[in-house]
Design a protein around this motif. Structure first.
Motif, mmCIF file in Angstrom:
data_model
loop_
_atom_site.group_PDB
_atom_site.id
_atom_site.type_symbol
_atom_site.label_atom_id
_atom_site.label_comp_id
_atom_site.label_asym_id
_atom_site.label_seq_id
_atom_site.Cartn_x
_atom_site.Cartn_y
_atom_site.Cartn_z
ATOM 1 N N LYS A 105 0.836 -1.203 0.000
ATOM 2 C CA LYS A 105 0.000 0.000 0.000
ATOM 3 C C LYS A 105 0.872 1.257 0.000
ATOM 4 C CE LYS A 105 -4.047 -2.084 0.400
ATOM 5 N NZ LYS A 105 -5.104 -1.981 -0.615
ATOM 6 N N ASP A 106 0.293 2.343 -0.513
ATOM 7 C CA ASP A 106 1.018 3.615 -0.578
ATOM 8 C C ASP A 106 0.562 4.537 0.548
ATOM 9 O OD1 ASP A 106 2.423 5.865 -1.193
ATOM 10 O OD2 ASP A 106 1.500 6.218 -3.147
ATOM 11 N N TYR A 107 1.441 4.725 1.550
ATOM 12 C CA TYR A 107 1.166 5.634 2.659
ATOM 13 C C TYR A 107 2.237 6.729 2.717
ATOM 14 C CZ TYR A 107 -2.113 2.093 4.324
ATOM 15 O OH TYR A 107 -3.155 1.207 4.431
ATOM 16 N N SER A 108 2.796 7.065 1.572
ATOM 17 C CA SER A 108 3.847 8.084 1.551
ATOM 18 C C SER A 108 3.296 9.408 2.071
ATOM 19 C CB SER A 108 4.394 8.250 0.138
ATOM 20 O OG SER A 108 3.366 8.602 -0.766
ATOM 21 N N ARG A 120 0.195 -5.938 11.889
ATOM 22 C CA ARG A 120 -0.252 -5.754 10.507
ATOM 23 C C ARG A 120 0.818 -6.193 9.504
ATOM 24 N NH1 ARG A 120 -4.522 -2.134 9.710
ATOM 25 N NH2 ARG A 120 -5.833 -2.088 11.584
ATOM 26 N N ASN A 121 0.373 -6.531 8.310
ATOM 27 C CA ASN A 121 1.291 -6.872 7.226
ATOM 28 C C ASN A 121 1.449 -5.656 6.327
ATOM 29 O OD1 ASN A 121 2.846 -7.973 5.219
ATOM 30 N ND2 ASN A 121 1.229 -9.243 4.347
ATOM 31 N N LEU A 122 2.569 -4.957 6.471
ATOM 32 C CA LEU A 122 2.881 -3.785 5.657
ATOM 33 C C LEU A 122 4.129 -4.037 4.818
ATOM 34 C CD1 LEU A 122 2.112 -1.153 8.399
ATOM 35 C CD2 LEU A 122 1.176 -1.006 6.103
ATOM 36 N N SER A 123 4.353 -5.300 4.497
ATOM 37 C CA SER A 123 5.533 -5.635 3.704
ATOM 38 C C SER A 123 5.477 -4.917 2.355
ATOM 39 C CB SER A 123 5.618 -7.151 3.492
ATOM 40 O OG SER A 123 4.437 -7.651 2.884
ATOM 41 N N TYR A 124 6.612 -4.348 1.969
ATOM 42 C CA TYR A 124 6.789 -3.650 0.692
ATOM 43 C C TYR A 124 5.844 -2.446 0.529
ATOM 44 C CZ TYR A 124 9.384 -7.898 -0.129
ATOM 45 O OH TYR A 124 10.276 -8.932 0.006
ATOM 46 N N ALA A 125 5.293 -1.955 1.624
ATOM 47 C CA ALA A 125 4.460 -0.753 1.571
ATOM 48 C C ALA A 125 5.345 0.480 1.415
ATOM 49 C CB ALA A 125 3.620 -0.632 2.843
ATOM 50 N N SER A 128 7.361 6.222 2.772
ATOM 51 C CA SER A 128 8.395 7.250 2.695
ATOM 52 C C SER A 128 7.851 8.591 3.178
ATOM 53 C CB SER A 128 8.908 7.386 1.255
ATOM 54 O OG SER A 128 7.843 7.715 0.372
ATOM 55 N N GLY A 129 8.575 9.213 4.096
ATOM 56 C CA GLY A 129 8.164 10.507 4.614
ATOM 57 C C GLY A 129 6.966 10.484 5.522
ATOM 58 N N ALA A 130 6.479 9.302 5.877
ATOM 59 C CA ALA A 130 5.285 9.205 6.721
ATOM 60 C C ALA A 130 5.604 9.575 8.168
ATOM 61 C CB ALA A 130 4.710 7.793 6.662
ATOM 62 N N ASN A 131 4.606 10.102 8.858
ATOM 63 C CA ASN A 131 4.759 10.422 10.281
ATOM 64 C C ASN A 131 4.293 9.229 11.097
ATOM 65 O OD1 ASN A 131 4.983 11.509 12.821
ATOM 66 N ND2 ASN A 131 3.285 12.954 12.589
ATOM 67 N N ASN A 146 9.382 0.712 2.234
ATOM 68 C CA ASN A 146 10.123 1.953 2.014
ATOM 69 C C ASN A 146 9.782 2.938 3.128
ATOM 70 O OD1 ASN A 146 11.435 4.216 1.152
ATOM 71 N ND2 ASN A 146 10.230 4.502 -0.716
ATOM 72 N N LEU A 147 10.721 3.103 4.059
ATOM 73 C CA LEU A 147 10.541 4.011 5.191
ATOM 74 C C LEU A 147 11.545 5.162 5.123
ATOM 75 C CD1 LEU A 147 10.182 1.085 7.669
ATOM 76 C CD2 LEU A 147 8.466 2.879 7.554
ATOM 77 N N SER A 148 12.007 5.457 3.934
ATOM 78 C CA SER A 148 12.991 6.525 3.788
ATOM 79 C C SER A 148 12.390 7.853 4.238
ATOM 80 C CB SER A 148 13.455 6.624 2.332
ATOM 81 O OG SER A 148 12.363 6.892 1.469
ATOM 82 N N GLU A 149 13.150 8.582 5.049
ATOM 83 C CA GLU A 149 12.764 9.897 5.572
ATOM 84 C C GLU A 149 11.510 9.847 6.449
ATOM 85 O OE1 GLU A 149 12.516 12.686 2.373
ATOM 86 O OE2 GLU A 149 14.620 12.489 1.852
ATOM 87 N N ALA A 150 11.113 8.657 6.878
ATOM 88 C CA ALA A 150 9.942 8.544 7.764
ATOM 89 C C ALA A 150 10.308 9.001 9.172
ATOM 90 C CB ALA A 150 9.433 7.108 7.788
ATOM 91 N N ASN A 151 9.330 9.535 9.886
ATOM 92 C CA ASN A 151 9.544 9.957 11.268
ATOM 93 C C ASN A 151 9.069 8.850 12.196
ATOM 94 O OD1 ASN A 151 9.933 11.292 13.672
ATOM 95 N ND2 ASN A 151 8.131 12.615 13.451
ATOM 96 N N LEU A 152 10.005 8.118 12.785
ATOM 97 C CA LEU A 152 9.695 7.006 13.676
ATOM 98 C C LEU A 152 10.039 7.356 15.124
ATOM 99 C CD1 LEU A 152 11.096 4.423 11.202
ATOM 100 C CD2 LEU A 152 8.793 4.245 12.121
ATOM 101 N N PHE A 153 9.933 8.630 15.454
ATOM 102 C CA PHE A 153 10.251 9.105 16.795
ATOM 103 C C PHE A 153 9.394 8.376 17.835
ATOM 104 C CE2 PHE A 153 9.368 12.293 20.202
ATOM 105 C CZ PHE A 153 10.638 12.353 20.739
ATOM 106 N N ARG A 154 10.051 7.699 18.769
ATOM 107 C CA ARG A 154 9.415 6.952 19.863
ATOM 108 C C ARG A 154 8.449 5.871 19.377
ATOM 109 N NH1 ARG A 154 7.650 11.556 24.149
ATOM 110 N NH2 ARG A 154 6.017 11.698 22.588
#
Length: 219
Positions: A105-108, A120-125, A128-131, A146-154
């Motif tokens: 899925k696209d959650y960019s 959840r199954n988010l394989s290959y989702a 990118s850039g998601a909060n 693809n979690l490039s530039e994603a904000n995974l704070f805490r």
């Protein structure tokens, strides 16, 4: 004492606390009792922390299940329209299940902060850039995502599957990756430190073959 009362007590809450209060109490207690905060040479406190985490996780999961079930029952009982005679040609569409497959899925750039994506199954989702700050992703499948530039704070990524995931330039400050599988993941440029201080929890994390923030390959 009933099991329900015990779950509230474990989370230091009064009976009847909301789901939001349960989630917040869980985050606070995990922060306090995480083994990373306990001296490694204090085996007694290390064991106590592990027992506490086990009880805290169980309490949250049980209360979340009960509250979600109650909410669904309440909506069905009080908000459903009166039953109508079904026509032979009618088809009933069921709502998607909570654990539906979200792979690919696209959650960019999506705002998923504080969401519960556990299991959840988010394989290959595409995230990118998601909060994803303060998001619950316990045992989530993010293989190849693809979690490039994603904000995974805490973000809570306990036991997450992040094999071959793209985490380039992601913000991992405060994230809990304990027990996660990061084999082959690309963390080039990811934020994990403040000065010399490591600010990501990596207890039991598998980093074999991962590209580290400085570009080196973890052996």
């Amino acid at each position: 004492m009933s099991d329900l009362e015990r779950y509230y007590r474990v989370l230091e809450l009064e009976p009847g606390a909301t789901l939001e209060e349960v989630n917040q109490a869980y985050k606070d207690l995990v922060f306090v009792w995480h083994p990373d905060r306990i001296p490694k040479d204090n085996l007694r406190l290390q064991q106590k922390a592990q027992d506490k985490l086990k009880a805290i996780n169980e309490a949250r999961e049980k209360l979340r299940y009960l509250k979600t079930k109650h909410q669904t029952t309440h909506q069905t009982t009080h908000h459903s329209p009166p039953p109508q005679q079904e026509k032979p040609s009618q088809t009933i569409q069921k709502p998607p299940k909570q654990n539906s497959d979200l792979s690919g899925k696209d959650y960019s750039r999506a705002n998923l902060s504080n969401k519960d994506l556990s299991g959840r199954n988010l394989s290959y989702a595409n995230l990118s850039g998601a909060n994803l700050s303060d998001t619950f992703m316990h045992k989530v499948n993010l293989r190849g995502a693809n979690l490039s530039e994603a904000n995974l704070f805490r973000a809570n990524l306990l036991l997450a599957d992040l094999r071959e995931a793209n985490l380039r330039a992601a913000n991992l400050i405060g994230a809990d990756l304990s027990g996660a599988d990061l084999r082959g993941a690309d963390l080039t440029g990811a934020r994990i430190r403040s000065g010399e201080r490591l600010l990501v929890k990596l207890v039991g994390t598998n980093l074999a073959g991962a590209i580290m923030p400085d570009g080196s390959i973890y052996q």
